[in-house]
Design an enzyme around this catalytic site. Structure first.
Site, PDB file in Angstrom:
ATOM      1  N   ASP A  28      11.624 -12.321  -1.354  1.00 49.80           N
ATOM      2  CA  ASP A  28      12.937 -12.890  -1.688  1.00 49.80           C
ATOM      3  C   ASP A  28      13.363 -13.901  -0.624  1.00 49.80           C
ATOM      4  O   ASP A  28      12.687 -14.071   0.397  1.00 49.80           O
ATOM      5  CB  ASP A  28      13.941 -11.738  -1.798  1.00 49.80           C
ATOM      6  CG  ASP A  28      14.913 -11.950  -2.954  1.00 49.80           C
ATOM      7  OD1 ASP A  28      15.265 -13.114  -3.213  1.00 49.80           O
ATOM      8  OD2 ASP A  28      15.328 -10.956  -3.568  1.00 49.80           O
ATOM      9  N   ASP A  53      19.313 -15.164 -10.824  1.00 53.89           N
ATOM     10  CA  ASP A  53      19.034 -13.885 -11.488  1.00 53.89           C
ATOM     11  C   ASP A  53      19.539 -13.913 -12.936  1.00 53.89           C
ATOM     12  O   ASP A  53      20.657 -14.352 -13.216  1.00 53.89           O
ATOM     13  CB  ASP A  53      19.718 -12.738 -10.741  1.00 53.89           C
ATOM     14  CG  ASP A  53      19.091 -12.503  -9.374  1.00 53.89           C
ATOM     15  OD1 ASP A  53      18.126 -13.220  -9.021  1.00 53.89           O
ATOM     16  OD2 ASP A  53      19.560 -11.599  -8.659  1.00 53.89           O
TER      17      ASP A  53
END
Ligand code: GLA
Length: 555
Positions: A186, A257
């Site tokens: 990430d 997301d």
């Protein structure tokens, strides 16, 4: 982008009566042109299929919750009659609760964020859960941030902790030693520490290679910087991960997301945002994938929206990573959507190519994907309006011979629809829904062209006079890479913006391997330059290049 060029122009036809404009003719081939020999498709990693913990478990990951999901994924796989199955069981953020390291730099686990309170989060350690996942016939995935601060928060309100440049070699070796097969990296901490994405992810990629050399365990690398555009003055200035991701990782997120576990039911608008934001067909090629994020089918949208969502991910050749809570029974509808072998086969096709938009009119779009095997295409007819409509597409739009018959199969309906000439009309595509088809027809043979100029061992080759009759199209690149590792190359079409190729080893017998990439072709004569990015003595040699017939992009 080529402007003012002659183009094949096709309108999306909502009624069978409308006619297509003809395509400009194929120009004569250059002197070096020769008939195709049977080329060798490289072995490649298909778009990863699996499950990831974040969307259903958030930070509540431990041996028992992950074990229940692994059992659920194995059960779901049992419903797939044939072909590819879900492979990866990925533990997302939340596994390293303490955020602390011992004197060797090793992760301290089974201790709470306060650094004192013992937890029993991972009895037997991180290896034990990887072993459990493997015993279920699955592969195990783990997660870390590229920068020192994680994305999510621990129960005490503080952030999880990530890795950093000083720890990459250590951390990825640790994952490999624990037996993990996949890692998602990430970028919340990377962004917070003002890292350049390309620099950080290249360093991670090298750490993964080093760990592989030391352990024989290769981590499939999933890059998660949500399509961050590099700042000026950085190595990836003005570029997103689709510009450099191939060969750095196997897949790279392109958007934010799709859903958050703390923010209500999934929304179809987000599904569409991610699908459209993921549309970078020139950035990926065989084995390397744009990633529009984990799937949310069966998590609260309508059945039609779920079906459109799965159809769009499959036609995009996207990684199919589920986020459903598999510890609970899934509905029959959801199981049907997630286990259709014909749909999965289109996603997992061994050419590994993203489908492209071949027609659009108002709220209707036709998407088509070049599939392995002569004349094979996947097609999605997507109707994002609020009325059901008939939708038509033409053989020319998907790169098939318009005068010859093609067969059409409805992959959701498990039904052969028959044989048609020139076009097919789906009588009714539901409002907000999709029809998904496999079409088998005839296509012209590809012609291979040898390079004009090639600096051997410098791995630089130039091709000119490569004739195309479409605006944008597919290029089959035949190459020899005798090295033991994948070599990266820069690919420039008509002096345009460079894209990246990752060319896996082809062995030492001198036989070429083949990858296919989507290129910004123009109708008429085209030039290509391919140069190795991995140093002067790579041994990379370009063998030939061919424009292969395929779906024709709409503007
Ligand atoms: C980011 C990622 C998500 C998930 C969370 C975990 O938002 O994009 O996919 O991994 O972090 O906190």
């Amino acid at each position: 982008m080529i402007r003012n060029a002659r183009r094949c122009v096709f309108a999306l036809l909502l009624a069978a009566s409308a006619a297509a404009l003809p395509c400009s003719g194929v120009g004569s081939h250059s002197a070096q042109a020769q008939e195709a020999i049977s080329p060798r498709q490289i072995a490649n990693v298909p778009p990863p299929m699996g499950w990831s913990s974040w969307n259903s478990l958030a930070e509540n990951v431990n041996f028992n919750t992950i074990k229940a999901q692994a059992d659920g994924l194995a059960a779901l796989n049992a419903s797939i009659r044939s072909g590819a199955k879900y492979k990866y069981l990925n533990i997302d953020e939340g596994w390293w609760t303490s955020g602390l390291r011992d004197g060797n730099g090793d992760f301290i686990i089974n201790v709470a964020a306060d650094g004192k309170t013992a937890t029993n989060q991972w009895p037997g350690g991180m290896k034990a859960i990887a072993d459990y996942i493997h015993d279920k016939g699955l592969k195990a995935g783990i997660y870390i941030d590229a920068g020192p601060q994680g994305c999510g928060k621990r129960t005490d309100g503080t952030h999880f902790v990530g890795s950093d440049f000083a720890h990459y070699n250590h951390d990825f070796l640790q994952f490999a030693r624990w037996g993990y097969d996949f890692v998602k990296v990430d970028f919340c901490g990377g962004r917070q520490a003002d890292y350049d994405p390309l620099q950080a992810y290249m360093a991670v990629s090298q750490a993964i290679e080093l760990a592989y050399a030391q352990t024989g365990q290769l981590l499939t690398f999933s890059i998660c910087d949500w399509g961050t555009i590099g700042k000026s003055g950085t190595p990836d200035a003005d570029e997103g991960p689709w510009d450099w991701g191939a060969g750095v990782g196997t897949m790279w997120r392109t958007t934010g997301d799709i859903y958050g576990p703390h923010s209500g039911a999934p929304k179809f608008a987000k599904v569409m945002r991610n699908f459209l934001g993921n549309y970078h067909p020139e950035g990926q090629h065989t084995g390397y994938y744009n990633d529009p994020d984990m799937m949310v089918a069966g998590m609260g949208m309508t059945p039609l929206q779920d079906q459109a969502h799965v159809s769009l991910w499959a036609i995009a050749g996207a990684p199919m990573i589920l986020g459903n809570d598999l510890s609970k029974p899934l509905s029959e509808d959801t199981i049907r959507l997630l286990t259709n072998p014909d749909v999965i086969a289109i996603d997992q096709d061994r050419l590994g190519l993203q489908g492209i938009k071949v027609a659009e009119s108002g709220q209707q779009q036709v998407w088509a994907k070049l599939l392995a095997g002569k004349g094979q295409r996947g097609v999605v007819l997507f109707n994002n309006s609020d009325t059901a409509v008939p939708m038509t597409f033409m053989w020319q739009q998907i790169g098939l011979d318009p005068r010859r018959q093609a067969t059409v199969r409805d992959v959701w309906g498990h039904k052969d629809l028959g044989t048609f000439v020139t076009s097919y009309t789906a009588p009714s595509v539901p409002a907000g829904g999709a029809v998904m088809l496999r079409v088998s027809g005839y296509e012209p043979r590809a012609k291979f062209v040898q390079p004009d100029k090639q600096a051997e061992n410098l791995g630089t080759a130039a091709f000119s006079g490569v004739q195309s009759h479409t605006d944008g199209g597919y290029v089959e690149i035949s190459y020899v890479n005798p090295a033991r590792n994948t070599l990266r190359a820069t690919f420039v079409t008509n002096d345009g913006h460079p894209t990246r190729l990752a060319l896996p080893p082809t062995g030492t017998n001198g036989r070429p391997g083949v990858v296919i990439a989507f290129a910004d072709l123009k109708p008429g004569s085209n030039t290509f330059k391919i140069s190795a990015s991995d140093g002067a003595h790579s041994g990379l040699k370009l063998d030939s290049i061919a424009i292969v017939p395929g779906p024709v992009r709409s503007q």
